[in-house]
Design an enzyme around this catalytic site. Structure first.
Site, PDB file in Angstrom:
ATOM      1  N   GLY A  13       0.823  -1.194   0.000  1.00  0.00           N
ATOM      2  CA  GLY A  13       0.000   0.000   0.000  1.00  0.00           C
ATOM      3  C   GLY A  13       0.857   1.244   0.000  1.00  0.00           C
ATOM      4  O   GLY A  13       2.039   1.193   0.328  1.00  0.00           O
ATOM      5  N   SER A  14       0.274   2.381  -0.362  1.00  0.00           N
ATOM      6  CA  SER A  14       0.988   3.648  -0.246  1.00  0.00           C
ATOM      7  C   SER A  14       0.802   4.199   1.163  1.00  0.00           C
ATOM      8  O   SER A  14       0.045   3.658   1.958  1.00  0.00           O
ATOM      9  CB  SER A  14       0.474   4.634  -1.283  1.00  0.00           C
ATOM     10  OG  SER A  14       0.844   4.199  -2.565  1.00  0.00           O
ATOM     11  N   GLY A  15       1.516   5.294   1.472  1.00  0.00           N
ATOM     12  CA  GLY A  15       1.430   5.876   2.798  1.00  0.00           C
ATOM     13  C   GLY A  15       2.590   5.460   3.679  1.00  0.00           C
ATOM     14  O   GLY A  15       2.652   5.835   4.847  1.00  0.00           O
ATOM     15  N   HIS A  16       3.519   4.677   3.124  1.00  0.00           N
ATOM     16  CA  HIS A  16       4.687   4.220   3.883  1.00  0.00           C
ATOM     17  C   HIS A  16       5.970   4.914   3.418  1.00  0.00           C
ATOM     18  O   HIS A  16       7.066   4.446   3.714  1.00  0.00           O
ATOM     19  CB  HIS A  16       4.876   2.716   3.728  1.00  0.00           C
ATOM     20  CG  HIS A  16       3.667   1.920   4.049  1.00  0.00           C
ATOM     21  ND1 HIS A  16       3.037   2.011   5.267  1.00  0.00           N
ATOM     22  CD2 HIS A  16       2.953   1.026   3.318  1.00  0.00           C
ATOM     23  CE1 HIS A  16       1.989   1.193   5.267  1.00  0.00           C
ATOM     24  NE2 HIS A  16       1.918   0.597   4.094  1.00  0.00           N
TER      25      HIS A  16
ATOM     26  N   LYS B 143       5.414  -8.184   2.197  1.00  0.00           N
ATOM     27  CA  LYS B 143       5.222  -8.099   3.644  1.00  0.00           C
ATOM     28  C   LYS B 143       4.032  -8.976   4.033  1.00  0.00           C
ATOM     29  O   LYS B 143       3.065  -9.080   3.286  1.00  0.00           O
ATOM     30  CB  LYS B 143       4.989  -6.643   4.049  1.00  0.00           C
ATOM     31  CG  LYS B 143       6.260  -5.806   3.886  1.00  0.00           C
ATOM     32  CD  LYS B 143       6.118  -4.383   4.375  1.00  0.00           C
ATOM     33  CE  LYS B 143       5.167  -3.574   3.540  1.00  0.00           C
ATOM     34  NZ  LYS B 143       5.406  -3.630   2.100  1.00  0.00           N
TER      35      LYS B 143
ATOM     36  N   ASP C 201      -1.477  -8.405   0.769  1.00  0.00           N
ATOM     37  CA  ASP C 201      -0.223  -8.364   0.016  1.00  0.00           C
ATOM     38  C   ASP C 201       0.157  -9.753  -0.474  1.00  0.00           C
ATOM     39  O   ASP C 201       0.498  -9.941  -1.644  1.00  0.00           O
ATOM     40  CB  ASP C 201       0.913  -7.805   0.890  1.00  0.00           C
ATOM     41  CG  ASP C 201       0.849  -6.292   1.008  1.00  0.00           C
ATOM     42  OD1 ASP C 201      -0.264  -5.746   0.902  1.00  0.00           O
ATOM     43  OD2 ASP C 201       1.893  -5.654   1.192  1.00  0.00           O
TER      44      ASP C 201
ATOM     45  N   HIS D 158      -0.230   0.477   9.185  1.00  0.00           N
ATOM     46  CA  HIS D 158      -1.416   0.847   8.401  1.00  0.00           C
ATOM     47  C   HIS D 158      -2.417   1.592   9.259  1.00  0.00           C
ATOM     48  O   HIS D 158      -3.613   1.531   9.007  1.00  0.00           O
ATOM     49  CB  HIS D 158      -2.080  -0.399   7.819  1.00  0.00           C
ATOM     50  CG  HIS D 158      -1.191  -1.157   6.913  1.00  0.00           C
ATOM     51  ND1 HIS D 158      -0.371  -2.147   7.362  1.00  0.00           N
ATOM     52  CD2 HIS D 158      -0.956  -1.041   5.593  1.00  0.00           C
ATOM     53  CE1 HIS D 158       0.328  -2.625   6.337  1.00  0.00           C
ATOM     54  NE2 HIS D 158       0.003  -1.975   5.267  1.00  0.00           N
TER      55      HIS D 158
END
Ligand SMILES: Nc1ncnc2c1ncn2[C@@H]1O[C@H](COP(=O)(O)OP(=O)(O)O)[C@@H](O)[C@H]1O
Ligand SMILES: Nc1ncnc2c1ncn2[C@@H]1O[C@H](COP(=O)(O)OP(=O)(O)O)[C@@H](O)[C@H]1O
Ligand SMILES: [Mg+2]
Ligand SMILES: [Mg+2]
Ligand SMILES: [Mg+2]
Ligand SMILES: [Mg+2]
Lengths: 330, 212, 330, 212
Positions: free
Chosen positions: C54-57, C105, C110, C219
Site C-alpha cells: 500500500g501507499s502511505g509508507h 510483507k 499483500d 497501516h
C-alpha cells in the site's frame, strides 16, 4: 500535539546530541560540556565551517556535519540561539589555521551570539568571517527592519561553502561562494498545523481545522498571513509565485529545487507538492537541475513545508555536485 | 544612599525569583508574537545566576555584576541573552562600590541603553525592551531636573517603565522576531519590554524598602 | 490531523508517484497506467527485485528503487495492497532473464495479490520467487493465525537482497539472502498519535492525551496494547525488551539498529530514542555495527516510532556495507 | 427459475450501488479492527465494475461474471480484492446461462467458499467473510433437504447470512488484519462479513422480486 517522545524537556538537546553522535560514532563527536557536534577528524587543513542555531530544526544542523559540508554544528536550546561560549568552543576546535566561516541565519539572537563568539575568537588571533543567510521571501526586507529570516536555503549555503572549502579555497573565497548562494536563494514556507516546544504547554499558534498559515518561519512563529486551507497545487503556486516574483528568473535558467518538510508532514505530501513545483517551473521555462525532497530544516513536528529555489551558474552547479558524505535526499 | 554588596546580591536573587515566577507569562507573551521562549530563556539564565552568586562571595559590586552578565551571556541564548548580558556587563564597568545617587542610576541606565543599542541597533518605538528602558531612564533624568528626591525619582522611573511596557501593545514591531509578523505584531505586549519592567520593578522596590 | 497537503484524496498515489519520478528523472520512471516505479535502466543483467504494498509508507517503497536495492516498487492505494495486474506489469518490465524476486510483507492482502501476480508471471515463463517478511514481534506468531506483520525490517531485506543481486547471484541465492535477513530481523513499534487515510473522515483510532499504543503496525491499525504515555527511555526499553526476548542475542553479537520514525515524529525524538537504544544494547553486550535513524517505513503522519534489530554475520555485514545509490540515513 | 443476463447485470449494478452507499459504514467497521479501507476498496472496485458492465454487452453470463471478477481483482486490492475476485471468477466457470434451481445456487455457494478458502486458508469462526458465506450456503443445503421452495430457500439463505455476520461480533479474529489486535478484535462486526451480507441480500431480494 501534546505528547512527545522525550524524557525531560530540560534534557532534550543534550540527549538528542548524544543520540546523533552515537549514530555515526566513527565520524562525529560531541564536545564535553557543550552541545556542539564536530567532525571526529577536525581540525583539518582547510577552511572550517561552523553553523548552528536553536534546536528543533533537525537534521539541521548536526546532520550536516561531515565531509564536504560542515565541520561543527552548535545547538542552542529548542528554538533558541546558542550562546557565544559554545560557538567560540566550536570555532577553536575546528580551526585548522586556515580560518573559520560562520554560517548564521538572520535572527537577531543568532546574529548577536555568533558575532560575540567571532569577537572572542578574533581576540585570540583566529581568523573568522561570517555570512548571514536571509532567504525567506515571506518577510519584508528593508533597511529599517531586522530583514529577512534565514530558513531552508541555509542547507545550500552549507553544501556550496562546504564544497568550496573542501576544494582548498581560502576563507575569503569560501565566504564569497556562500554569499553567492545567499544572493541567489529564496524560500517560502507554510503550515497546516503548528508545533509545540517541549518545555511549553501550548503550541505557539492555533489554527482552525480549515485554516493554514502562509509565510511561516522555522521557530513555530505564526506566518505572515492566515488563509483558508487550499489544495496542495494552489499552495505550491503561492509559494513559488512569491519566490519567482522576488528574484529575476529567466527562461532557460537552471535551479536547484528543494521541497522541505517541516517535521510532521508525510513524504507523500511533499512529493505531491514536488510534482506541482515541476509543472510551475516548466511553464516558466525554468529547468530543475537538481531536486531535493525531504526534511532538511524542520520546526519540530510542524505540519507544512517550504519551497526553496537556488539559481545556479556553472560554479554553483559544480559545487552542488561535489561529493559529500551527507545524504541529501530520500 | 549606601547599598551594600549583600543587598545587590539580594536584589539579583529577587530578580531571579520574579523572572522564574513569570516564566509562563513571559513565554505566553512571546508565543503571541515570537517563538514562545522568552520566559524559558530568562528563567534558565537567572536560575543559573542564582546558583552562581548565592553561595559565593565577590571582591566588589563590579565583580558580582560581571558574574551575572557572563552567566546570562552563556546561558540565556536567543536575542535577550546577549542584550541583557551586555547590559549588565556595561553596568559592571561603572557600578559604584557603595554610594549611589541619582547620577549613578542615570549613568547605569545610559550604559544599559548604549550596550543594547550597540548590539541590537533598535530605537525606541520598535517594540523591544528599549521601550521600557529608555522612558525609565528619561524619568530619572527629568526627576533630577525637577529636583525630586531619590525615592521619588526611583518611583517615577518604575512608573515610566510600566507605561513604556504597556505602550508597546499597539506598536508595530520592526526589530526582533516579532517584526516578521508585520501588522500582526500589533495588539500584543512585547515580552522583552515586560521582562525589563519586571527587573526595574524589583530594583526600585528593593532600593526603596532599603531607604525606609 | 484533518488537514492534508493534497489535491484530491482519489489522486494522492498517482500524483505522489509523479513527484517521486520527477525528483530523480535520470534514474526512475513510472510505468504508463500503473503506479509502478522502475529503474530507468531496467531490465538489467541480474536478478530483479520487486517490492511494494500500500501507499502511505514513504519513502517505502519507491524510495528504495535504485542501484543496489530494488528494480521496481509497486504502489497500491493508501494502505491497500496493490493489485496483481500492476505487480505483474512490474515483473515483466524488470525481468532481465535471471528471474525476479518479490519482497512481500506478511499481510493477507499483500501475500494474495503478489502470489496471484507470481502465478501470472510464471504462466508466461518468467522465473519468479517470493519471500514474505514478518518482523513484527508485537504480533503473536502461530500456525493458526495470519502470523506476524512485515514492517520496517523490510528495508534490510531490500538492502541485503539488493546487494546480493547486484553481486551477480542467482535467484535462489538472492532468495536465500533475503530469507537470512527475515529470520534475523525483529521490529516493534508504537504510536503517540494516529494517522488519517486521505479518503477517510476520521483517524483509524483515537487516543487520549495521556495514552499511547504499543505494538502498532504500519497501516494505522491500533496496536496490541494501549497504555499511559511513558518517557522515551521507558518506551525504548519496552520495544527493545520485546525484541531481545524474541530472538536469541548473545554477548558480543553484532546488530544493525534502525530507529524508524512513523511519519509525524520529529528527528529530535528519534535521536533521543536512539541514545537510549545504544545504552540498552551496550548493557546487554550487543554491539551496534551500523545505526540507521530516520524515516524508512512510515504510516502517513502517525507520530511514533519503531525499533528494528538485525542480527549480523559476516555475509550480512558485507552485503549491508555494499554500495547503493539509495541514501539510508540522515 | 429463469434469470436473464440483463437481470444479472442489473443485480451487479444494484450490488455496486449498495456497496457504494455503504462505503463509510464498511470503512468505519474496518477502522475498528483493521485499516479503515474496506468500504473504500469495495466502492472503488464496484464503481469500476459498474462502468465496465453498464454500457457493454456480454456473450453470456459467464463472460459477464468473469468481467466483474477481473475488474475486482485489478481494482480492489487489499485482502478483499483477490478474495471476492476469485470468488466471482469461480462463479463465472459454473454459472448457468438462464435456468437456476436450488442446486445451481448451492453449487455457486460452494465454489465461492472453495475459492476463498484456497486463497485465504481460513475456516468458519475466524471472523472473516466466510462467517457470512458458509452459513448462507448451509442454509441453502438445509432448505433443499427440507424440500423448501426456492423462494423460501433464498430467504433462509439471507437470514443465515445476516445471523452469520452478526455472530462475528464476539469472535476473536485469527485471520486477516484484525487478527493483529488479538483480544481487542472482540466486540466488533467484521467488515468483510458485512460486505458479504450486503451482496447476498441484494442477490436474494432481486431474485425474489423477479419471482413475483
Ligand atoms: N534588536 C533588538 N533590540 C532590543 N531588544 C530586542 C531586539 N531584538 C529583540 N529584542 C528583545 O528580545 C525579546 C525576545 O527575547 P527572546 O524571546 O528571549 O529571544 P528570541 O527572540 O531570540 O527568541 C523581544 O521581546 C525584544 O524585547
Ligand atoms: N484469510 C481470509 N479469508 C477470508 N476472508 C478474509 C481473510 N483475510 C481477510 N478477510 C476478509 O477481508 C476483510 C478485509 O478486507 P479489506 O479491508 O478490503 O482488506 P485489507 O485487510 O487488506 O485492508 C476482512 O474483514 C475479512 O472479512
Ligand atoms: Mg528564541
Ligand atoms: Mg523568543
Ligand atoms: Mg487495506
Ligand atoms: Mg482493510
Amino acid at each position: 500535539m501534546k505528547k512527545k517522545l522525550i524524557n525531560d524537556p530540560e534534557n532534550v538537546v543534550v540527549e538528542m546530541i548524544e543520540g546523533i553522535v552515537k549514530a555515526k560514532p566513527s565520524k562525529l563527536r560531541k564536545l564535553d560540556n557543550y552541545n556542539v557536534v564536530v567532525r571526529k577528524d577536525a581540525p583539518l587543513d582547510k577552511v572550517a565551517l561552523v553553523s548552528g542555531g536553536g534546536s528543533g530544526h533537525e537534521p539541521a544542523h548536526a546532520g550536516y556535519v561531515g565531509e564536504g559540508m560542515l565541520d561543527a554544528a552548535v545547538a542552542g536550546d529548542v528554538f533558541t540561539s546558542p550562546t557565544p561560549d559554545a560557538i567560540f568552543e566550536a570555532i577553536k576546535t575546528v580551526n585548522g589555521g586556515k580560518g573559520v566561516l560562520l554560517i548564521v541565519k538572520n535572527y537577531t539572537g543568532d546574529v548577536m551570539n555568533f558575532e560575540m563568539a567571532e569577537d572572542m575568537a578574533v581576540a585570540e588571533g583566529i581568523e573568522v568571517a561570517h555570512v548571514v543567510v536571509n532567504d525567506d521571501v515571506a518577510v519584508e526586507d528593508s533597511l529599517y527592519t531586522t530583514g529577512r529570516r534565514g530558513v531552508a536555503g541555509t542547507i545550500f549555503v552549507h553544501k556550496i561553502a562546504g564544497a568550496k572549502a573542501a576544494a582548498g579555497a581560502e576563507l575569503s573565497e569560501v565566504k564569497k561562494a556562500a554569499e553567492k548562494v545567499i544572493s541567489n536563494v529564496r524560500t517560502k514556507g507554510m503550515a497546516l498545523y503548528p508545533c509545540r516546544v517541549p518545555s511549553a504547554e501550548e503550541p505557539t499558534f492555533k489554527l482552525e481545522e480549515d485554516e493554514m498559515e502562509l509565510g511561516i518561519g522555522i521557530h513555530g512563529e505564526p506566518g505572515t498571513q492566515r488563509t483558508k486551507v487550499k489544495k496542495a497545487d494552489e499552495i505550491v503556486d503561492d509559494l513559488l509565485g512569491s519566490i519567482l516574483s522576488d528574484i529575476n528568473f529567466e527562461n532557460g535558467d537552471e535551479v536547484a529545487l528543494m521541497v522541505n518538510g517541516m517535521g510532521g508532514t508525510p513524504l507523500m505530501e511533499l512529493f505531491i507538492a514536488n510534482r506541482r513545483a515541476h509543472q510551475v517551473l516548466e511553464n516558466r521555462g525554468i529547468k530543475v537541475y537538481k531536486n531535493f525532497v525531504d526534511e532538511f530544516m524542520t520546526s519540530l513536528e510542524m505540519a507544512g513545508m517550504s519551497i526553496t529555489l537556488l539559481k545556479l551558474d556553472q560554479e554553483l552547479k559544480e559545487l552542488l555536485d561535489a561529493p559529500t558524505d551527507i545524504n541529501l535526499m530520500k | 544612599m549606601k547599598v551594600t554588596s549583600e543587598k545587590i546580591k539580594d536584589i539579583f536573587i529577587k530578580i531571579a525569583d520574579v523572572l522564574i515566577e513569570n516564566k509562563n507569562y513571559l513565554t505566553e507573551l512571546d508565543a503571541a508574537i515570537g517563538d514562545a521562549d522568552h520566559g524559558i530563556n530568562m528563567a534558565r539564565g537567572f536560575k543559573k545566576v542564582k546558583e552562581k552568586i548565592e553561595d559565593d562571595s565577590f571582591k566588589n559590586n563590579s565583580d558580582l555584576v560581571k558574574t551575572v552578565a557572563m552567566t546570562l551571556i552563556s546561558t540565556v541564548g536567543g536575542a535577550s541573552g546577549p542584550l541583557y548580558g551586555t547590559a549588565f556587563l556595561n553596568i559592571s564597568k561603572i557600578i559604584p562600590d557603595s554610594d549611589f545617587d541619582i547620577d549613578s542610576f542615570i549613568k547605569i541606565g545610559e550604559t544599559v541603553i548604549e550596550g543594547i543599542q550597540k548590539l541590537g541597533k533598535a530605537q525606541r518605538g520598535e517594540k523591544t525592551m528599549l521601550d521600557t528602558i529608555i522612558p525609565a531612564v528619561n524619568a530619572l533624568r527629568e526627576s533630577k531636573v525637577k529636583g525630586l528626591s531619590l525615592e521619588r525619582a526611583l518611583e517615577e522611573c518604575k512608573k515610566a517603565a510600566e507605561e513604556g511596557m504597556k505602550a508597546t501593545i499597539p506598536l508595530l514591531a520592526t526589530k526582533g522576531r516579532a517584526s516578521y509578523l508585520g501588522e500582526r505584531s500589533k495588539g500584543h505586549q512585547d515580552p522583552g519590554a515586560t521582562s525589563s519592567y519586571l527587573i526595574i520593578k524589583v530594583i526600585v522596590d528593593e532600593l526603596i524598602s532599603e531607604m525606609e
